[in-house]
Design an enzyme around this catalytic site. Structure first.
Site, short mmCIF file in Angstrom:
data_model
loop_
_atom_site.label_atom_id
_atom_site.label_comp_id
_atom_site.label_asym_id
_atom_site.label_seq_id
_atom_site.Cartn_x
_atom_site.Cartn_y
_atom_site.Cartn_z
N CYS A 4 1.07 -1.27 0.16
CA CYS A 4 0.08 0.15 -0.15
C CYS A 4 0.54 0.92 0.15
CB CYS A 4 -0.82 0.21 1.24
SG CYS A 4 -1.79 1.55 0.80
N CYS A 39 -0.56 4.36 2.42
CA CYS A 39 -1.16 4.24 3.62
C CYS A 39 -0.18 2.20 4.11
CB CYS A 39 -2.10 4.57 4.00
SG CYS A 39 -3.83 4.43 3.05
N SER A 40 -1.06 1.94 4.66
CA SER A 40 -0.86 0.41 4.80
C SER A 40 -1.82 -0.05 4.73
CB SER A 40 -0.83 1.09 6.48
OG SER A 40 -1.45 1.47 7.09
N CYS A 41 -2.72 0.11 4.05
CA CYS A 41 -3.89 -0.69 3.62
C CYS A 41 -3.77 -2.35 3.53
CB CYS A 41 -4.64 -0.70 2.91
SG CYS A 41 -5.33 1.16 2.76
#
Lengths: 197, 205
Positions: free
Chosen positions: A105, A108-110
Protein backbone atom coordinates in the site's frame (compact mmCIF):
# COMPACT_ATOMS: atom_id res chain seq x y z
CA UNK A 1 -1.16 25.59 12.63
CA UNK A 2 2.60 25.54 12.14
CA UNK A 3 3.84 23.05 14.70
CA UNK A 4 7.48 23.05 13.70
CA UNK A 5 8.38 26.18 15.65
CA UNK A 6 7.68 24.65 19.07
CA UNK A 7 8.87 21.05 19.05
CA UNK A 8 10.30 21.17 22.55
CA UNK A 9 6.85 21.84 23.95
CA UNK A 10 5.05 18.98 22.24
CA UNK A 11 3.19 16.79 24.72
CA UNK A 12 4.54 13.22 24.91
CA UNK A 13 2.60 10.89 22.64
CA UNK A 14 1.18 8.93 25.60
CA UNK A 15 -0.25 12.19 26.99
CA UNK A 16 -1.88 12.99 23.68
CA UNK A 17 -3.48 9.54 23.57
CA UNK A 18 -4.66 9.88 27.17
CA UNK A 19 -6.12 13.32 26.34
CA UNK A 20 -8.36 12.10 23.54
CA UNK A 21 -9.33 9.04 25.57
CA UNK A 22 -10.36 11.38 28.43
CA UNK A 23 -12.40 13.46 25.99
CA UNK A 24 -14.22 10.36 24.74
CA UNK A 25 -14.79 9.32 28.36
CA UNK A 26 -16.24 12.76 29.23
CA UNK A 27 -18.54 12.58 26.21
CA UNK A 28 -19.98 9.30 27.50
CA UNK A 29 -18.47 7.20 24.72
CA UNK A 30 -17.01 4.58 27.08
CA UNK A 31 -13.69 4.07 25.32
CA UNK A 32 -12.20 1.63 27.82
CA UNK A 33 -14.30 -1.46 27.02
CA UNK A 34 -13.96 -0.64 23.32
CA UNK A 35 -10.16 -0.52 23.60
CA UNK A 36 -10.22 -3.89 25.35
CA UNK A 37 -12.45 -5.42 22.71
CA UNK A 38 -10.44 -4.00 19.79
CA UNK A 39 -7.11 -4.98 21.26
CA UNK A 40 -8.35 -8.49 21.90
CA UNK A 41 -9.53 -8.67 18.29
CA UNK A 42 -6.23 -7.31 16.99
CA UNK A 43 -4.18 -9.79 18.96
CA UNK A 44 -6.38 -12.89 19.18
CA UNK A 45 -8.89 -12.79 16.32
CA UNK A 46 -7.21 -11.11 13.33
CA UNK A 47 -4.48 -13.69 13.06
CA UNK A 48 -2.67 -15.07 10.00
CA UNK A 49 -4.10 -18.48 10.87
CA UNK A 50 -7.39 -17.19 9.37
CA UNK A 51 -5.68 -16.75 6.03
CA UNK A 52 -3.92 -20.06 6.59
CA UNK A 53 -7.32 -21.76 6.75
CA UNK A 54 -8.30 -20.09 3.48
CA UNK A 55 -5.08 -21.16 1.77
CA UNK A 56 -5.20 -24.74 3.05
CA UNK A 57 -8.81 -25.05 1.91
CA UNK A 58 -7.93 -23.62 -1.50
CA UNK A 59 -5.14 -26.18 -1.82
CA UNK A 60 -7.33 -29.15 -0.93
CA UNK A 61 -10.82 -28.28 -2.17
CA UNK A 62 -11.02 -27.39 -5.89
CA UNK A 63 -14.64 -26.18 -5.64
CA UNK A 64 -13.74 -23.83 -2.79
CA UNK A 65 -10.71 -22.66 -4.75
CA UNK A 66 -12.98 -21.73 -7.64
CA UNK A 67 -15.37 -19.85 -5.37
CA UNK A 68 -12.44 -18.06 -3.72
CA UNK A 69 -11.14 -16.71 -7.02
CA UNK A 70 -14.67 -15.78 -8.13
CA UNK A 71 -15.65 -13.89 -4.94
CA UNK A 72 -13.14 -13.86 -2.11
CA UNK A 73 -15.30 -12.15 0.49
CA UNK A 74 -18.16 -14.65 0.11
CA UNK A 75 -15.74 -17.58 0.10
CA UNK A 76 -13.96 -16.59 3.33
CA UNK A 77 -17.36 -15.99 4.93
CA UNK A 78 -18.02 -19.72 4.43
CA UNK A 79 -15.17 -20.27 6.91
CA UNK A 80 -16.76 -17.85 9.38
CA UNK A 81 -14.28 -15.08 8.52
CA UNK A 82 -15.59 -11.51 8.31
CA UNK A 83 -14.15 -8.29 6.94
CA UNK A 84 -14.79 -4.69 8.05
CA UNK A 85 -17.29 -2.49 6.21
CA UNK A 86 -14.64 -0.63 4.23
CA UNK A 87 -13.11 -3.88 2.93
CA UNK A 88 -15.79 -4.37 0.31
CA UNK A 89 -14.12 -6.92 -1.94
CA UNK A 90 -11.42 -9.59 -1.48
CA UNK A 91 -9.26 -10.66 -4.40
CA UNK A 92 -7.15 -13.80 -4.02
CA UNK A 93 -3.96 -13.77 -6.12
CA UNK A 94 -2.67 -17.11 -7.27
CA UNK A 95 1.06 -17.74 -7.27
CA UNK A 96 2.34 -20.34 -9.73
CA UNK A 97 5.70 -21.74 -10.76
CA UNK A 98 6.08 -18.76 -13.13
CA UNK A 99 4.12 -15.97 -11.39
CA UNK A 100 4.79 -14.31 -8.06
CA UNK A 101 2.33 -11.81 -6.53
CA UNK A 102 3.23 -9.29 -3.84
CA UNK A 103 1.03 -6.74 -2.05
CA UNK A 104 1.84 -3.19 -0.95
CA UNK A 105 0.00 0.00 0.00
CA UNK A 106 2.16 2.87 -1.30
CA UNK A 107 -0.24 5.54 0.00
CA UNK A 108 -0.71 4.23 3.57
CA UNK A 109 -0.89 0.68 4.97
CA UNK A 110 -4.02 -1.12 3.72
CA UNK A 111 -4.20 -4.90 4.22
CA UNK A 112 -6.89 -7.56 4.58
CA UNK A 113 -6.07 -7.51 8.30
CA UNK A 114 -8.97 -9.61 9.54
CA UNK A 115 -7.79 -12.41 7.25
CA UNK A 116 -3.98 -12.21 7.18
CA UNK A 117 -3.38 -10.26 10.41
CA UNK A 118 -2.49 -6.61 11.02
CA UNK A 119 0.31 -5.30 8.83
CA UNK A 120 3.78 -5.80 10.32
CA UNK A 121 6.00 -2.77 10.97
CA UNK A 122 8.16 -3.13 7.81
CA UNK A 123 5.03 -3.14 5.61
CA UNK A 124 4.03 0.29 6.97
CA UNK A 125 7.57 1.68 6.73
CA UNK A 126 8.40 4.36 4.16
CA UNK A 127 11.11 2.17 2.55
CA UNK A 128 8.80 -0.71 1.60
CA UNK A 129 6.04 1.64 0.45
CA UNK A 130 8.40 3.63 -1.76
CA UNK A 131 10.40 0.77 -3.25
CA UNK A 132 8.09 -2.27 -3.59
CA UNK A 133 6.49 -0.98 -6.81
CA UNK A 134 9.63 0.17 -8.60
CA UNK A 135 12.31 -2.20 -7.30
CA UNK A 136 10.19 -5.25 -6.59
CA UNK A 137 12.76 -7.90 -7.48
CA UNK A 138 15.53 -6.12 -5.59
CA UNK A 139 13.33 -5.56 -2.54
CA UNK A 140 12.25 -9.21 -2.45
CA UNK A 141 15.88 -10.31 -2.75
CA UNK A 142 16.81 -8.06 0.18
CA UNK A 143 14.03 -9.72 2.14
CA UNK A 144 15.42 -13.17 1.42
CA UNK A 145 13.34 -14.11 -1.62
CA UNK A 146 15.68 -14.37 -4.61
CA UNK A 147 13.38 -15.09 -7.54
CA UNK A 148 14.81 -16.50 -10.77
CA UNK A 149 14.31 -14.27 -13.83
CA UNK A 150 11.74 -16.64 -15.35
CA UNK A 151 9.30 -15.88 -12.53
CA UNK A 152 7.21 -12.81 -13.41
CA UNK A 153 6.50 -10.41 -10.56
CA UNK A 154 3.05 -8.87 -10.17
CA UNK A 155 2.79 -6.12 -7.60
CA UNK A 156 -0.64 -5.08 -6.23
CA UNK A 157 -0.95 -1.57 -4.80
CA UNK A 158 -3.94 -1.41 -2.43
CA UNK A 159 -5.50 1.96 -3.30
CA UNK A 160 -9.27 1.41 -2.89
CA UNK A 161 -11.69 -0.74 -0.87
CA UNK A 162 -10.48 -3.93 -2.53
CA UNK A 163 -8.23 -6.09 -0.36
CA UNK A 164 -5.81 -8.71 -1.64
CA UNK A 165 -4.28 -11.92 -0.35
CA UNK A 166 -1.71 -14.13 -2.03
CA UNK A 167 -2.38 -17.85 -2.35
CA UNK A 168 1.13 -19.32 -2.19
CA UNK A 169 2.21 -22.33 -4.21
CA UNK A 170 1.74 -25.46 -2.12
CA UNK A 171 5.11 -27.06 -1.34
CA UNK A 172 5.11 -30.37 -3.28
CA UNK A 173 6.19 -32.40 -0.23
CA UNK A 174 2.96 -31.37 1.56
CA UNK A 175 0.55 -32.69 -1.07
CA UNK A 176 -1.77 -35.13 0.64
CA UNK A 177 -1.35 -33.63 4.11
CA UNK A 178 -4.57 -33.04 6.05
CA UNK A 179 -5.93 -29.47 6.03
CA UNK A 180 -5.14 -28.95 9.73
CA UNK A 181 -1.48 -29.64 9.19
CA UNK A 182 -1.33 -27.45 6.05
CA UNK A 183 -2.73 -24.45 7.95
CA UNK A 184 0.35 -24.45 10.16
CA UNK A 185 2.81 -23.94 7.30
CA UNK A 186 1.12 -20.81 5.90
CA UNK A 187 2.79 -17.61 7.08
CA UNK A 188 1.62 -13.98 7.04
CA UNK A 189 4.66 -13.15 4.88
CA UNK A 190 3.65 -15.72 2.26
CA UNK A 191 0.14 -14.19 2.05
CA UNK A 192 1.57 -10.67 1.61
CA UNK A 193 3.87 -12.15 -1.01
CA UNK A 194 7.31 -11.39 0.38
CA UNK A 195 8.00 -15.10 0.93
CA UNK A 196 7.28 -18.39 -0.82
CA UNK A 197 6.72 -21.60 1.10
CA UNK B 1 -2.80 15.88 -3.24
CA UNK B 2 0.83 15.57 -4.32
CA UNK B 3 1.95 15.08 -0.71
CA UNK B 4 4.89 13.28 0.79
CA UNK B 5 2.60 10.34 1.63
CA UNK B 6 2.54 9.48 -2.09
CA UNK B 7 5.65 7.37 -1.82
CA UNK B 8 5.38 4.84 -4.65
CA UNK B 9 8.48 4.94 -6.81
CA UNK B 10 10.35 7.57 -4.80
CA UNK B 11 14.09 7.03 -4.61
CA UNK B 12 16.55 7.49 -1.80
CA UNK B 13 14.98 5.09 0.70
CA UNK B 14 16.88 2.32 2.44
CA UNK B 15 16.92 -1.42 2.92
CA UNK B 16 13.64 -2.87 4.19
CA UNK B 17 13.86 -3.37 7.95
CA UNK B 18 12.43 -6.84 7.67
CA UNK B 19 12.08 -9.68 10.13
CA UNK B 20 9.65 -12.58 9.64
CA UNK B 21 6.99 -12.54 12.34
CA UNK B 22 7.50 -8.81 12.95
CA UNK B 23 4.88 -7.31 15.26
CA UNK B 24 2.17 -4.80 14.33
CA UNK B 25 2.44 -2.97 17.67
CA UNK B 26 5.48 -1.94 19.71
CA UNK B 27 3.87 -0.04 22.60
CA UNK B 28 0.64 -0.14 24.60
CA UNK B 29 -0.37 3.37 23.47
CA UNK B 30 -0.31 2.21 19.83
CA UNK B 31 -3.05 -0.32 20.58
CA UNK B 32 -5.12 2.40 22.25
CA UNK B 33 -4.73 4.70 19.25
CA UNK B 34 -5.74 1.91 16.90
CA UNK B 35 -8.88 1.29 18.98
CA UNK B 36 -9.75 4.97 19.52
CA UNK B 37 -9.70 5.93 15.85
CA UNK B 38 -11.69 2.77 15.09
CA UNK B 39 -14.22 3.85 17.70
CA UNK B 40 -14.51 7.30 16.12
CA UNK B 41 -15.15 5.70 12.71
CA UNK B 42 -17.79 3.36 14.15
CA UNK B 43 -19.50 6.27 15.87
CA UNK B 44 -19.61 8.20 12.62
CA UNK B 45 -17.36 11.04 13.82
CA UNK B 46 -15.39 10.62 10.59
CA UNK B 47 -15.01 8.08 7.80
CA UNK B 48 -11.95 6.19 6.56
CA UNK B 49 -11.36 8.60 3.68
CA UNK B 50 -11.36 11.58 6.04
CA UNK B 51 -9.04 9.62 8.32
CA UNK B 52 -6.58 8.90 5.50
CA UNK B 53 -6.65 12.45 4.22
CA UNK B 54 -6.03 13.95 7.67
CA UNK B 55 -2.83 11.85 7.80
CA UNK B 56 -1.85 13.14 4.35
CA UNK B 57 -2.41 16.72 5.54
CA UNK B 58 0.30 16.46 8.20
CA UNK B 59 3.16 18.87 7.48
CA UNK B 60 5.65 16.86 5.38
CA UNK B 61 8.49 17.12 7.89
CA UNK B 62 6.22 15.84 10.66
CA UNK B 63 4.76 13.09 8.44
CA UNK B 64 8.20 11.73 7.65
CA UNK B 65 9.47 11.82 11.22
CA UNK B 66 6.37 10.50 13.01
CA UNK B 67 5.87 6.79 13.63
CA UNK B 68 2.95 5.04 11.96
CA UNK B 69 0.68 5.20 15.01
CA UNK B 70 1.66 8.79 15.77
CA UNK B 71 0.30 9.59 12.30
CA UNK B 72 -2.93 7.73 13.20
CA UNK B 73 -3.13 9.71 16.42
CA UNK B 74 -2.54 13.03 14.66
CA UNK B 75 -5.34 12.28 12.21
CA UNK B 76 -7.69 11.32 15.05
CA UNK B 77 -6.90 14.49 17.02
CA UNK B 78 -7.11 16.76 13.97
CA UNK B 79 -10.51 15.40 12.94
CA UNK B 80 -11.90 15.56 16.48
CA UNK B 81 -10.90 19.25 16.60
CA UNK B 82 -12.22 19.98 13.10
CA UNK B 83 -15.52 18.21 13.86
CA UNK B 84 -16.00 20.12 17.10
CA UNK B 85 -15.67 17.13 19.44
CA UNK B 86 -12.98 18.97 21.40
CA UNK B 87 -11.04 22.21 21.07
CA UNK B 88 -7.31 22.27 20.51
CA UNK B 89 -6.96 24.25 23.74
CA UNK B 90 -8.77 21.57 25.75
CA UNK B 91 -6.60 18.86 24.19
CA UNK B 92 -3.43 20.80 24.99
CA UNK B 93 -4.63 21.41 28.53
CA UNK B 94 -5.34 17.69 29.02
CA UNK B 95 -2.08 16.62 27.36
CA UNK B 96 -0.02 19.22 29.22
CA UNK B 97 1.82 20.36 26.13
CA UNK B 98 1.29 21.39 22.55
CA UNK B 99 -0.57 18.99 20.28
CA UNK B 100 0.61 18.97 16.66
CA UNK B 101 -2.24 18.77 14.17
CA UNK B 102 -2.56 18.46 10.41
CA UNK B 103 -2.88 21.40 8.03
CA UNK B 104 -6.37 22.49 6.84
CA UNK B 105 -7.92 20.65 3.93
CA UNK B 106 -8.38 21.87 0.36
CA UNK B 107 -11.97 21.49 -0.94
CA UNK B 108 -13.18 18.14 -2.26
CA UNK B 109 -14.79 17.38 -5.59
CA UNK B 110 -17.50 15.15 -6.97
CA UNK B 111 -17.12 12.43 -9.64
CA UNK B 112 -15.33 13.50 -12.81
CA UNK B 113 -17.41 13.81 -16.02
CA UNK B 114 -17.31 11.38 -18.95
CA UNK B 115 -16.95 8.24 -16.88
CA UNK B 116 -16.71 5.09 -18.96
CA UNK B 117 -17.14 1.45 -18.15
CA UNK B 118 -14.31 -0.84 -19.10
CA UNK B 119 -13.95 -4.56 -19.64
CA UNK B 120 -11.12 -6.89 -18.79
CA UNK B 121 -8.45 -6.45 -21.47
CA UNK B 122 -9.36 -2.85 -22.34
CA UNK B 123 -6.46 -0.48 -22.88
CA UNK B 124 -6.88 2.58 -20.66
CA UNK B 125 -4.90 5.64 -19.63
CA UNK B 126 -4.93 7.43 -16.29
CA UNK B 127 -6.02 11.04 -16.80
CA UNK B 128 -3.35 13.71 -16.51
CA UNK B 129 -5.25 15.15 -13.59
CA UNK B 130 -4.08 17.25 -10.63
CA UNK B 131 -6.16 17.74 -7.50
CA UNK B 132 -5.24 19.34 -4.18
CA UNK B 133 -7.71 17.35 -2.06
CA UNK B 134 -7.77 13.64 -1.20
CA UNK B 135 -7.26 11.34 -4.15
CA UNK B 136 -6.47 7.63 -4.42
CA UNK B 137 -4.43 7.90 -7.60
CA UNK B 138 -0.76 7.44 -6.80
CA UNK B 139 1.31 9.99 -8.72
CA UNK B 140 3.35 7.29 -10.44
CA UNK B 141 0.39 6.24 -12.64
CA UNK B 142 -0.70 9.76 -13.65
CA UNK B 143 -0.97 9.93 -17.45
CA UNK B 144 0.25 6.32 -17.83
CA UNK B 145 -1.22 3.55 -20.01
CA UNK B 146 -2.34 0.18 -18.66
CA UNK B 147 -4.66 -2.77 -19.22
CA UNK B 148 -7.79 -3.52 -17.20
CA UNK B 149 -7.63 -6.89 -15.43
CA UNK B 150 -10.80 -6.72 -13.31
CA UNK B 151 -13.63 -4.56 -12.00
CA UNK B 152 -14.62 -4.06 -8.37
CA UNK B 153 -18.00 -3.34 -6.79
CA UNK B 154 -18.92 0.35 -6.39
CA UNK B 155 -17.10 2.22 -3.63
CA UNK B 156 -17.59 5.73 -2.19
CA UNK B 157 -15.63 8.21 -4.33
CA UNK B 158 -12.73 9.20 -2.06
CA UNK B 159 -12.18 12.69 -3.53
CA UNK B 160 -15.71 13.50 -2.34
CA UNK B 161 -16.07 11.17 0.65
CA UNK B 162 -12.99 12.64 2.40
CA UNK B 163 -14.49 16.13 2.17
CA UNK B 164 -18.22 15.74 2.87
CA UNK B 165 -19.08 16.26 -0.80
CA UNK B 166 -21.96 14.39 -2.47
CA UNK B 167 -20.95 11.93 -5.17
CA UNK B 168 -22.07 8.69 -6.76
CA UNK B 169 -20.29 5.50 -5.74
CA UNK B 170 -17.98 4.23 -8.48
CA UNK B 171 -16.40 0.92 -9.44
CA UNK B 172 -12.64 0.71 -9.49
CA UNK B 173 -10.69 -1.15 -12.14
CA UNK B 174 -7.59 -3.11 -11.31
CA UNK B 175 -5.24 -1.89 -14.01
CA UNK B 176 -1.95 -3.60 -14.86
CA UNK B 177 0.91 -1.21 -15.66
CA UNK B 178 4.32 -2.30 -16.95
CA UNK B 179 7.12 -0.75 -14.93
CA UNK B 180 8.77 -0.05 -18.32
CA UNK B 181 5.91 2.40 -18.96
CA UNK B 182 5.92 3.87 -15.45
CA UNK B 183 9.67 4.43 -15.09
CA UNK B 184 11.33 3.76 -18.49
CA UNK B 185 14.84 2.29 -18.09
CA UNK B 186 14.73 2.92 -14.37
CA UNK B 187 12.86 0.10 -12.61
CA UNK B 188 12.89 -3.66 -12.05
CA UNK B 189 10.72 -5.33 -14.68
CA UNK B 190 7.29 -6.18 -13.25
CA UNK B 191 3.57 -5.64 -13.64
CA UNK B 192 2.21 -3.15 -11.12
CA UNK B 193 -1.54 -3.29 -10.47
CA UNK B 194 -3.46 -0.37 -9.03
CA UNK B 195 -7.16 -0.21 -8.09
CA UNK B 196 -8.10 2.89 -10.10
CA UNK B 197 -11.42 4.72 -9.64
CA UNK B 198 -13.51 5.09 -12.77
CA UNK B 199 -13.26 8.92 -12.65
CA UNK B 200 -9.48 8.76 -13.04
CA UNK B 201 -9.51 6.66 -16.24
CA UNK B 202 -10.03 7.24 -19.94
CA UNK B 203 -9.99 4.86 -22.88
CA UNK B 204 -6.63 4.67 -24.63
CA UNK B 205 -6.67 6.34 -28.12
Amino acid sequence: MNTQSRPSQVAPVENRVAAIEAVFEQRGMEPKPFIETMTHAAEEEWVPRNGGRVVAKAWTDPAFRQRLFANGKDAVAELGLSMPAHHRHLVALENTETVHNVIVCTLCSCTAFTIIGLPPDWYKDLDYRARAVRESRTVLREMGLDLPPEIEIRVWDTTADTRYMVIPVQPPETVGWPEDRLIDIVTKESMIGVARL
Amino acid sequence: MDGIHDLGGRQGFGTIRYAPGAPAFHAAWEKRVNALYGMAVRRGIFNMDEYRHAIERMPARYYLSASYYERSLTSLLTLCVEKGIVSREELEHLAQGTVPLSEPSAPGRTNLPDRETFQRGDRVRVKNDFFAGHVRMPGYIRGKPGIVVSESPRYPFPDAHAHGVEAADEPTFDVAFRTEDLWPNSADSALVHVGVFQSYLEREK
